[in-house]
Write an enzyme that holds these catalytic residues in place. Structure first.
Site, mmCIF file in Angstrom:
data_model
loop_
_atom_site.group_PDB
_atom_site.id
_atom_site.type_symbol
_atom_site.label_atom_id
_atom_site.label_comp_id
_atom_site.label_asym_id
_atom_site.label_seq_id
_atom_site.Cartn_x
_atom_site.Cartn_y
_atom_site.Cartn_z
ATOM 1 N N TYR A 72 -31.774 8.196 -1.317
ATOM 2 C CA TYR A 72 -31.130 6.711 -0.990
ATOM 3 C C TYR A 72 -31.561 5.523 -1.795
ATOM 4 C CZ TYR A 72 -30.126 2.845 2.178
ATOM 5 O OH TYR A 72 -29.350 1.804 2.907
ATOM 6 N N PHE A 124 -1.772 -4.890 -7.960
ATOM 7 C CA PHE A 124 -1.452 -3.729 -7.032
ATOM 8 C C PHE A 124 -1.702 -4.144 -5.509
ATOM 9 C CE2 PHE A 124 -3.544 -0.031 -4.645
ATOM 10 C CZ PHE A 124 -2.613 0.806 -4.989
ATOM 11 N N ASP A 125 -1.040 -3.485 -4.637
ATOM 12 C CA ASP A 125 -0.869 -4.133 -3.197
ATOM 13 C C ASP A 125 -1.981 -4.008 -2.390
ATOM 14 O OD1 ASP A 125 -1.423 -1.168 -3.237
ATOM 15 O OD2 ASP A 125 0.070 -0.558 -1.527
ATOM 16 N N ASP A 215 -8.386 -4.610 -13.423
ATOM 17 C CA ASP A 215 -8.224 -3.564 -12.402
ATOM 18 C C ASP A 215 -7.910 -2.362 -13.243
ATOM 19 O OD1 ASP A 215 -7.476 -1.764 -10.400
ATOM 20 O OD2 ASP A 215 -5.954 -3.228 -9.634
ATOM 21 N N ALA A 217 -7.850 0.959 -12.954
ATOM 22 C CA ALA A 217 -7.840 2.390 -12.123
ATOM 23 C C ALA A 217 -7.295 3.577 -13.440
ATOM 24 C CB ALA A 217 -6.751 2.195 -11.210
ATOM 25 N N LYS A 258 -8.405 7.739 -9.556
ATOM 26 C CA LYS A 258 -7.321 7.886 -10.540
ATOM 27 C C LYS A 258 -7.987 8.306 -11.648
ATOM 28 C CE LYS A 258 -5.288 5.082 -7.299
ATOM 29 N NZ LYS A 258 -5.453 3.925 -7.244
ATOM 30 N N HIS A 450 3.517 -1.089 4.983
ATOM 31 C CA HIS A 450 3.928 0.431 4.854
ATOM 32 C C HIS A 450 3.230 1.630 5.181
ATOM 33 C CE1 HIS A 450 1.298 -0.742 1.553
ATOM 34 N NE2 HIS A 450 1.099 0.431 1.326
HETATM 35 C C1 LIG Z 1 -5.277 2.817 -6.433
HETATM 36 C C2 LIG Z 1 -5.381 1.499 -6.635
HETATM 37 C C3 LIG Z 1 -6.423 0.440 -6.335
HETATM 38 C C4 LIG Z 1 -7.220 0.587 -5.113
HETATM 39 O O1 LIG Z 1 -8.054 1.608 -5.032
HETATM 40 P P1 LIG Z 1 -8.456 2.698 -3.970
HETATM 41 O O2 LIG Z 1 -9.405 3.638 -4.489
HETATM 42 O O3 LIG Z 1 -6.960 3.321 -3.550
HETATM 43 O O4 LIG Z 1 -9.059 1.965 -2.808
HETATM 44 C C5 LIG Z 1 -6.338 -0.697 -6.940
HETATM 45 N N1 LIG Z 1 -5.718 -1.000 -8.053
HETATM 46 C C6 LIG Z 1 -5.008 -0.132 -8.407
HETATM 47 C C7 LIG Z 1 -4.037 -0.316 -9.898
HETATM 48 C C8 LIG Z 1 -4.690 1.094 -8.044
HETATM 49 O O5 LIG Z 1 -3.771 2.069 -8.647
#
Ligand SMILES: *Cc1c(COP(=O)(O)O)cnc(C)c1O
Length: 466
Positions: A72, A124-125, A215, A217, A258, A450
């Site tokens: 843990y 990002f969304d 961000d 990813a 990603k 969406h």
């Molecule tokens: C996928 C993504 C996110 C969100 O991540 P999740 O793991 O799907 O919650 C944030 N920013 C970007 C650029 C992404 O591609």
């Protein structure tokens, strides 16, 4: 003779997939209310819905899964991951989370308040969703070239420095808790940000005393493009480029699904300890104790290995060349796509593909449904459905681009699969003049609609067969 391009791995395990008939697909998509998220995966032949969490892990990652430490607190897997993040990004401090949006939730809960402004390059969304949920505003400062799919520009994810400076000059510093730079820029078509731009944004932010968060990813895919396209980087290693990129930020949120090369997971990482202190409370409230934050020990282990594999040039070269292979085939067939081809996906320009469908009938969604019907290929709409309604007026927001994204999972499909996908698009393109109508909404959620939206055809006979 020149040698052909080859993948940098061989296959040890396979997963069967099955082709369906057009009749089956017509039934399935109708039952799914014309929302591709509602389909069962068995109803899809080639699944290009997302590259998120859909990749194949390596034998080394599966090996690491077996040695995960499920303690843990203070798990060795946590320390393995912490050291790897330090090694790859240079960030000393990190907090795990169960995926990328969870990291956003924790970070924004700690730093963003109502009325704040968060400038960046086409957020990002989920990022935008989490900002607007807090009654703050995401300000898009992407360069204008990003919105012209025909325009060749090596770094369409770049931030427009004039737009950014305008936001920074005309608002009090207290209202701008951070600038978010997304690498690569998913919303603008998987387009990279140049090193020069990352540096310029950081210097401007420091001038105004603002924090910069990446961000991140697809940080490794971004580094690959810097190596291949930006002057002075061709002879630098991906690792060195990644280190330099992160030197122009104060921290990052990461969706490990990603470029973490795993199926689930996320994290935040920071240069300064105080950021971790600010975010620890929300991590414990929303995610779990700070040494696991919603992840199992075995998943942290697999992620640590994935983060080392993703910065290998041969891996990235295989990855990006496959995406380009699909893109080049589509260009050869005359299909309008966002150019240059991005890192994780090919973006089809639905407005140019389906010029007759009116914008209030969801052009990109109409195309995405048609590709599914044609050959069981599942892409995703990046258009009016995704852009959602204006939070103030509740009117549809019509984005500059209506795109269908064909996202390629990492290490999953072969180039023959890509060839099949290209042929499906070609067949729909050949009968595009018969496609005149799209959909109307019968049900939608108040935010991130969406995912769950339900649709019906505007004209029942609209899907015309060849
Ligand atoms: C996928 C993504 C996110 C969100 O991540 P999740 O793991 O799907 O919650 C944030 N920013 C970007 C650029 C992404 O591609």
């Amino acid at each position: 003779m020149d040698l052909p391009f080859t993948e940098s791995y061989k296959i040890k395990m396979v997963e069967p997939i099955r082709k369906s008939t057009r009749k089956e697909r017509e039934e399935w998509i109708k039952n799914a209310k014309f929302n591709l998220f509602n389909l069962r995966s068995e109803q899809v032949f080639i699944d290009l819905l997302t590259d998120s969490g859909t990749g194949a892990m390596s034998d080394r990652q599966w090996g690491a899964i077996m040695t995960g430490d499920e303690s843990y607190a203070g798990s060795s897997s946590y320390y393995h991951l912490k050291e790897t993040i330090k090694d790859v990004t240079g960030f000393e401090y990190f907090l795990p989370s169960h995926q990328g949006r969870a990291a956003e939730n924790v970070l924004f809960s700690s730093l963003i308040k109502a009325g704040d402004l968060i400038p960046g390059n086409a957020h990002f969304d989920t990022t935008k969703g989490h900002i607007e949920f807090r009654h703050a505003d995401a300000i898009d400062c992407t360069i204008k070239e990003a919105y012209d799919t025909t325009k060749e520009h090596p770094f369409k994810g770049n931030v427009d420095l004039d737009k950014l400076e305008h936001v920074l000059i005309s608002n009090p510093k207290e209202r701008i808790p951070m600038i978010i730079v997304t690498v690569t820029c998913n919303t603008a078509g998987g387009q990279p940000v140049s090193m020069q731009n990352l540096k310029d944004v950081y210097q401007m932010a420091k001038k105004y005393g603002i924090t910069v968060i990446f961000d991140a990813a697809r940080f490794a895919e971004n580094a690959y493009f810097i190596k291949m396209r930006e002057h002075g980087y061709r002879n630098k290693s991906i690792r060195d480029i990644v280190q330099e990129m992160f030197s122009y930020s104060d921290g990052m949120t990461m969706s490990s699904k990603k470029d973490g090369l795993v199926n689930i997971g996320g994290f935040m990482a920071f240069r300064k300890k105080e950021m971790v202190e600010k975010c620890s409370m929300h991590t414990i409230m929303y995610e779990g104790y700070i040494t696991y934050g919603g992840m199992s020990g075995r998943d942290m282990n697999a992620l640590a290995v994935g983060l080392q594999e993703v910065v290998e040039f041969d891996y990235l070269d295989t990855r990006i060349q496959q995406v380009k292979y699909l893109g080049d085939k589509l260009i050869e067939y005359g299909v309008p796509v966002q150019q240059p081809i991005g890192g994780h996906a090919v973006f089809v320009d639905a407005k140019r593909f389906l010029p007759h469908v009116p914008k209030d009938e969801y052009i990109a969604q109409t195309l995405a449904v048609e590709l599914y019907l044609e050959g069981g290929v599942r892409g995703v709409e990046i258009g009016t459905l995704l852009a959602d309604r204006d939070p103030h007026s509740r009117e549809n927001r019509y984005p500059a681009l209506e795109l269908v994204r064909l996202a390629i999972p990492r290490r999953v499909y072969t180039n023959n699969h890509m060839h099949y996908v290209a042929a499906i698009l070609k067949n729909v393109y050949d009968r595009r003049d018969q496609l005149k109508h799209g959909f109307s909404i019968t049900h939608e959620a108040p935010i991130l609609r969406h995912f769950t939206v339900e649709l019906e055809r505007v004209h029942k006979e609209a899907s015309v067969r060849k």
